[in-house]
Design a protein around this motif. Structure first.
Motif, PDB file in Angstrom:
ATOM      1  N   LEU A 197      17.408 -11.895  11.702  1.00 25.93           N
ATOM      2  CA  LEU A 197      16.687 -10.677  11.347  1.00 25.93           C
ATOM      3  C   LEU A 197      17.406  -9.966  10.209  1.00 25.93           C
ATOM      4  CD1 LEU A 197      14.532  -8.483  11.977  1.00 25.93           C
ATOM      5  CD2 LEU A 197      16.076  -7.631  13.761  1.00 25.93           C
ATOM      6  N   VAL A 198      16.706  -9.719   9.110  1.00 26.62           N
ATOM      7  CA  VAL A 198      17.247  -8.956   7.986  1.00 26.62           C
ATOM      8  C   VAL A 198      16.301  -7.791   7.724  1.00 26.62           C
ATOM      9  CG1 VAL A 198      17.986  -8.975   5.575  1.00 26.62           C
ATOM     10  CG2 VAL A 198      18.264 -11.033   6.986  1.00 26.62           C
ATOM     11  N   ILE A 199      16.859  -6.575   7.735  1.00 23.39           N
ATOM     12  CA  ILE A 199      16.057  -5.365   7.625  1.00 23.39           C
ATOM     13  C   ILE A 199      16.549  -4.505   6.470  1.00 23.39           C
ATOM     14  CG2 ILE A 199      15.427  -3.198   8.767  1.00 23.39           C
ATOM     15  CD1 ILE A 199      15.558  -4.561  11.406  1.00 23.39           C
ATOM     16  N   VAL A 200      15.632  -4.081   5.608  1.00 22.94           N
ATOM     17  CA  VAL A 200      15.912  -3.029   4.632  1.00 22.94           C
ATOM     18  C   VAL A 200      15.584  -1.706   5.302  1.00 22.94           C
ATOM     19  CG1 VAL A 200      15.092  -1.924   2.516  1.00 22.94           C
ATOM     20  CG2 VAL A 200      15.534  -4.382   2.543  1.00 22.94           C
ATOM     21  N   THR A 201      16.538  -0.783   5.309  1.00 27.35           N
ATOM     22  CA  THR A 201      16.282   0.486   5.986  1.00 27.35           C
ATOM     23  C   THR A 201      17.124   1.619   5.417  1.00 27.35           C
ATOM     24  OG1 THR A 201      16.176   1.567   8.148  1.00 27.35           O
ATOM     25  CG2 THR A 201      18.020   0.052   7.794  1.00 27.35           C
TER      26      THR A 201
ATOM     27  N   ASP B 231      25.548 -12.406  -4.253  1.00 24.33           N
ATOM     28  CA  ASP B 231      25.906 -13.533  -3.391  1.00 24.33           C
ATOM     29  C   ASP B 231      25.840 -13.052  -1.938  1.00 24.33           C
ATOM     30  OD1 ASP B 231      26.621 -15.325  -5.537  1.00 24.33           O
ATOM     31  OD2 ASP B 231      28.501 -14.220  -5.738  1.00 24.33           O
ATOM     32  N   LEU B 232      25.111 -13.786  -1.096  1.00 27.04           N
ATOM     33  CA  LEU B 232      24.962 -13.378   0.306  1.00 27.04           C
ATOM     34  C   LEU B 232      24.680 -14.604   1.163  1.00 27.04           C
ATOM     35  CD1 LEU B 232      24.692 -10.984   2.351  1.00 27.04           C
ATOM     36  CD2 LEU B 232      22.236 -11.021   1.859  1.00 27.04           C
ATOM     37  N   SER B 233      25.402 -14.720   2.276  1.00 26.63           N
ATOM     38  CA  SER B 233      25.152 -15.783   3.247  1.00 26.63           C
ATOM     39  C   SER B 233      24.649 -15.166   4.546  1.00 26.63           C
ATOM     40  CB  SER B 233      26.432 -16.580   3.525  1.00 26.63           C
ATOM     41  OG  SER B 233      26.797 -17.345   2.401  1.00 26.63           O
ATOM     42  N   VAL B 234      23.651 -15.791   5.151  1.00 33.30           N
ATOM     43  CA  VAL B 234      23.065 -15.322   6.401  1.00 33.30           C
ATOM     44  C   VAL B 234      23.164 -16.450   7.418  1.00 33.30           C
ATOM     45  CG1 VAL B 234      20.994 -14.429   7.524  1.00 33.30           C
ATOM     46  CG2 VAL B 234      21.458 -13.851   5.123  1.00 33.30           C
ATOM     47  N   GLU B 235      23.840 -16.181   8.530  1.00 37.21           N
ATOM     48  CA  GLU B 235      23.993 -17.178   9.578  1.00 37.21           C
ATOM     49  C   GLU B 235      22.798 -17.162  10.531  1.00 37.21           C
ATOM     50  OE1 GLU B 235      26.588 -19.272   9.663  1.00 37.21           O
ATOM     51  OE2 GLU B 235      27.436 -18.335   7.867  1.00 37.21           O
ATOM     52  N   GLU B 236      22.533 -18.304  11.125  1.00 40.07           N
ATOM     53  CA  GLU B 236      21.456 -18.418  12.120  1.00 40.07           C
ATOM     54  C   GLU B 236      21.712 -17.423  13.251  1.00 40.07           C
ATOM     55  OE1 GLU B 236      17.975 -20.576  12.690  1.00 40.07           O
ATOM     56  OE2 GLU B 236      19.558 -21.824  11.844  1.00 40.07           O
ATOM     57  N   GLY B 237      20.685 -16.610  13.576  1.00 41.44           N
ATOM     58  CA  GLY B 237      20.789 -15.675  14.688  1.00 41.44           C
ATOM     59  C   GLY B 237      21.417 -14.336  14.350  1.00 41.44           C
ATOM     60  N   GLU B 238      21.832 -14.124  13.105  1.00 43.92           N
ATOM     61  CA  GLU B 238      22.423 -12.841  12.710  1.00 43.92           C
ATOM     62  C   GLU B 238      21.381 -11.734  12.622  1.00 43.92           C
ATOM     63  OE1 GLU B 238      26.156 -12.240  10.088  1.00 43.92           O
ATOM     64  OE2 GLU B 238      24.863 -13.635   9.019  1.00 43.92           O
TER      65      GLU B 238
ATOM     66  N   ARG C  18      11.916 -18.973  11.572  1.00 46.31           N
ATOM     67  CA  ARG C  18      13.363 -18.945  11.781  1.00 46.31           C
ATOM     68  C   ARG C  18      13.970 -17.640  11.275  1.00 46.31           C
ATOM     69  NH1 ARG C  18      15.715 -24.341   9.242  1.00 46.31           N
ATOM     70  NH2 ARG C  18      17.604 -23.612  10.300  1.00 46.31           N
ATOM     71  N   LEU C  19      13.260 -16.965  10.377  1.00 44.66           N
ATOM     72  CA  LEU C  19      13.778 -15.755   9.744  1.00 44.66           C
ATOM     73  C   LEU C  19      12.720 -14.669   9.774  1.00 44.66           C
ATOM     74  CD1 LEU C  19      15.942 -14.327   7.923  1.00 44.66           C
ATOM     75  CD2 LEU C  19      14.797 -15.378   5.960  1.00 44.66           C
ATOM     76  N   LEU C  20      13.100 -13.467  10.218  1.00 43.88           N
ATOM     77  CA  LEU C  20      12.209 -12.307  10.207  1.00 43.88           C
ATOM     78  C   LEU C  20      12.778 -11.289   9.229  1.00 43.88           C
ATOM     79  CD1 LEU C  20       9.752 -10.816  11.375  1.00 43.88           C
ATOM     80  CD2 LEU C  20      11.249  -9.901  13.157  1.00 43.88           C
ATOM     81  N   LEU C  21      11.972 -10.924   8.235  1.00 45.97           N
ATOM     82  CA  LEU C  21      12.360  -9.945   7.227  1.00 45.97           C
ATOM     83  C   LEU C  21      11.529  -8.690   7.406  1.00 45.97           C
ATOM     84  CD1 LEU C  21      12.487 -12.298   4.088  1.00 45.97           C
ATOM     85  CD2 LEU C  21      14.381 -11.628   5.584  1.00 45.97           C
ATOM     86  N   ALA C  22      12.192  -7.543   7.428  1.00 47.43           N
ATOM     87  CA  ALA C  22      11.496  -6.272   7.638  1.00 47.43           C
ATOM     88  C   ALA C  22      11.915  -5.286   6.550  1.00 47.43           C
ATOM     89  CB  ALA C  22      11.808  -5.707   9.021  1.00 47.43           C
ATOM     90  N   ASP C  23      10.931  -4.739   5.849  1.00 46.76           N
ATOM     91  CA  ASP C  23      11.190  -3.812   4.746  1.00 46.76           C
ATOM     92  C   ASP C  23      10.782  -2.409   5.176  1.00 46.76           C
ATOM     93  OD1 ASP C  23      11.709  -2.615   2.350  1.00 46.76           O
ATOM     94  OD2 ASP C  23      10.399  -3.890   1.153  1.00 46.76           O
ATOM     95  N   GLU C  24      11.772  -1.582   5.521  1.00 40.52           N
ATOM     96  CA  GLU C  24      11.544  -0.214   5.996  1.00 40.52           C
ATOM     97  C   GLU C  24      10.487  -0.188   7.119  1.00 40.52           C
ATOM     98  OE1 GLU C  24      13.188   2.359   5.395  1.00 40.52           O
ATOM     99  OE2 GLU C  24      14.175   2.155   3.459  1.00 40.52           O
ATOM    100  N   PRO C  25      10.687  -0.945   8.199  1.00 39.21           N
ATOM    101  CA  PRO C  25       9.640  -1.068   9.225  1.00 39.21           C
ATOM    102  C   PRO C  25       9.331   0.229   9.954  1.00 39.21           C
ATOM    103  CG  PRO C  25      11.706  -1.989  10.019  1.00 39.21           C
ATOM    104  CD  PRO C  25      11.901  -1.702   8.554  1.00 39.21           C
ATOM    105  N   THR C  26      10.229   1.225   9.894  1.00 39.47           N
ATOM    106  CA  THR C  26       9.969   2.503  10.562  1.00 39.47           C
ATOM    107  C   THR C  26       9.881   3.645   9.562  1.00 39.47           C
ATOM    108  OG1 THR C  26      12.335   2.938  10.921  1.00 39.47           O
ATOM    109  CG2 THR C  26      11.174   1.706  12.629  1.00 39.47           C
ATOM    110  N   GLY C  27       9.796   3.318   8.276  1.00 40.86           N
ATOM    111  CA  GLY C  27       9.820   4.353   7.246  1.00 40.86           C
ATOM    112  C   GLY C  27       8.623   5.274   7.247  1.00 40.86           C
ATOM    113  N   ASN C  28       7.539   4.851   7.901  1.00 34.83           N
ATOM    114  CA  ASN C  28       6.311   5.655   7.919  1.00 34.83           C
ATOM    115  C   ASN C  28       6.045   6.256   9.294  1.00 34.83           C
ATOM    116  OD1 ASN C  28       4.113   6.570   6.306  1.00 34.83           O
ATOM    117  ND2 ASN C  28       2.742   5.120   7.314  1.00 34.83           N
ATOM    118  N   LEU C  29       7.081   6.245  10.173  1.00 34.55           N
ATOM    119  CA  LEU C  29       6.878   6.652  11.562  1.00 34.55           C
ATOM    120  C   LEU C  29       7.769   7.833  11.921  1.00 34.55           C
ATOM    121  CD1 LEU C  29       6.955   3.074  13.161  1.00 34.55           C
ATOM    122  CD2 LEU C  29       4.928   4.390  12.488  1.00 34.55           C
TER     123      LEU C  29
END
Length: 243
Positions: free
Chosen positions: A198-202, A28-35, A164-175
Motif C-alpha cells: 500500500l502506497v498512499i499520498v496524503t 530513487d525508491l524501493s518498495v517491498e512486498e507487503g509494505e 499486488r499493489l494498491l495506490l491511493a492519492d489523498e483518499p480522505t482529502g475530501n472527507l
C-alpha cells in the motif's frame, strides 16, 4: 520481504524550452512486498506525479520503474493497460464511481472491462463490499451513498482483481474527520487481511503515522525516508491495533 517495485533515477518534466517544468528530479525508491508507505510533502513537491508513474498512469521523462524485476515502461500502451488493470489498484481523492450503476456494478467493473462474465464478477464484488462494511448497500447508486461509503466502494473496486499493489492519492482529502477515520480503518483492515502493498499520498498526519514508512518529497526529490518506530519492532510495518 521481496522487492515489489523499484524506481531508479526517475525524472519527469512537462513542456519545452522556457516553459519546461521539472517535477521529479532523480527519484530513487524501493518498495517491498507487503509494505505500507506514506508519500508526504507540500503541494507541488511531486507526490502525485510519482504515484501516477508508479501506477503506470503516466510515463517518466527518464529513469526506470521495475515491477517484480520487470521494466514495465518497455511495454506498449495496450499491454501496459492490461498489466495495470491486473496488477495495480487505485483509489483517488474523488471516487470516480459511475453514477448510473449500483455499488455492486461499480465494483464489478474492472472484471467486466477485462472480459469476465457478470455472473463470475458478481460474487467476488459482493464479498468485497461486505469486507468494507457495505453488504447492505449493494443496490444503491453513488448518489444514494455518503462520501465515506462512496470511497469504500472505490476501495472495493480497486481490490476486485486482487492487485499486488494498491495506490491511493489523498483518499480522505475530501472527507470530514469522522469519515476519514472510517476510511483509515477500512484500509487498515484490508492490509491486515490481505497483506497487500500500500502506497498512499496524503496530507493527513494521522494516516501517515499509521504507515510502515514515511517518504517526504521536497521540490521533486526525496528528502527523507523513515520507518515508523515501534518499541518492540524498530521497523515494524504493523498498523495500530494489529497483531
Amino acid at each position: 520481504m521481496s522487492k515489489l517495485l523499484e524506481v531508479v533515477g526517475l525524472h519527469k518534466s512537462y513542456g519545452t524550452g522556457d516553459a519546461r517544468v521539472e517535477v521529479l528530479k532523480g527519484v530513487d525508491l524501493s518498495v517491498e512486498e507487503g509494505e505500507t508507505i506514506a508519500l508526504i510533502g507540500a503541494s507541488g513537491a511531486g507526490k502525485s506525479t510519482l504515484l501516477h508513474i508508479m501506477g503506470t498512469l503516466d510515463r517518466p521523462t527518464s529513469g526506470t520503474v521495475l515491477f517484480g524485476g520487470e521494466e514495465i515502461f518497455r511495454k506498449g500502451d495496450a499491454p501496459l493497460a492490461e498489466f495495470r488493470n491486473r496488477s495495480i489498484g487505485f483509489v483517488f481523492q474523488f471516487h470516480h464511481l459511475l453514477p448510473e450503476f449500483t455499488a455492486l456494478e461499480n465494483v464489478m467493473m474492472p472484471a467486466l472491462i477485462g472480459g469476465a462474465r457478470r455472473s463470475d464478477a458478481a460474487e467476488p464484488a459482493r464479498e468485497l463490499l461486505a469486507e468494507v462494511g457495505l453488504a447492505h448497500r449493494l443496490t444503491h447508486k453513488p448518489g444514494e451513498l455518503s462520501g465515506g461509503e462512496q470511497q469504500r466502494v472505490a476501495i472495493a473496486r480497486a481490490l476486485l482483481l486482487s492487485p499486488r499493489l494498491l495506490l491511493a492519492d489523498e483518499p480522505t482529502g475530501n472527507l470530514d474527520i469522522k469519515t476519514s477515520d472510517e476510511v483509515h480503518e477500512t484500509l487498515s483492515r484490508i492490509h491486515r487481511k490481505r497483506g497487500i502493498t500500500l502506497v498512499i499520498v496524503t496530507h493527513n498526519e494521522i494516516l501517515a503515522s499509521r504507515m510502515g514508512r514515511t517518504v517526504r518529497l521536497v521540490d521533486g526529490r526525496i528528502e527523507a525516508d523513515e520507518p515508523r518506530i515501534s518499541p518492540t519492532h524498530p521497523t515494524s510495518n504493523v498498523l495500530p491495533g494489529e497483531k
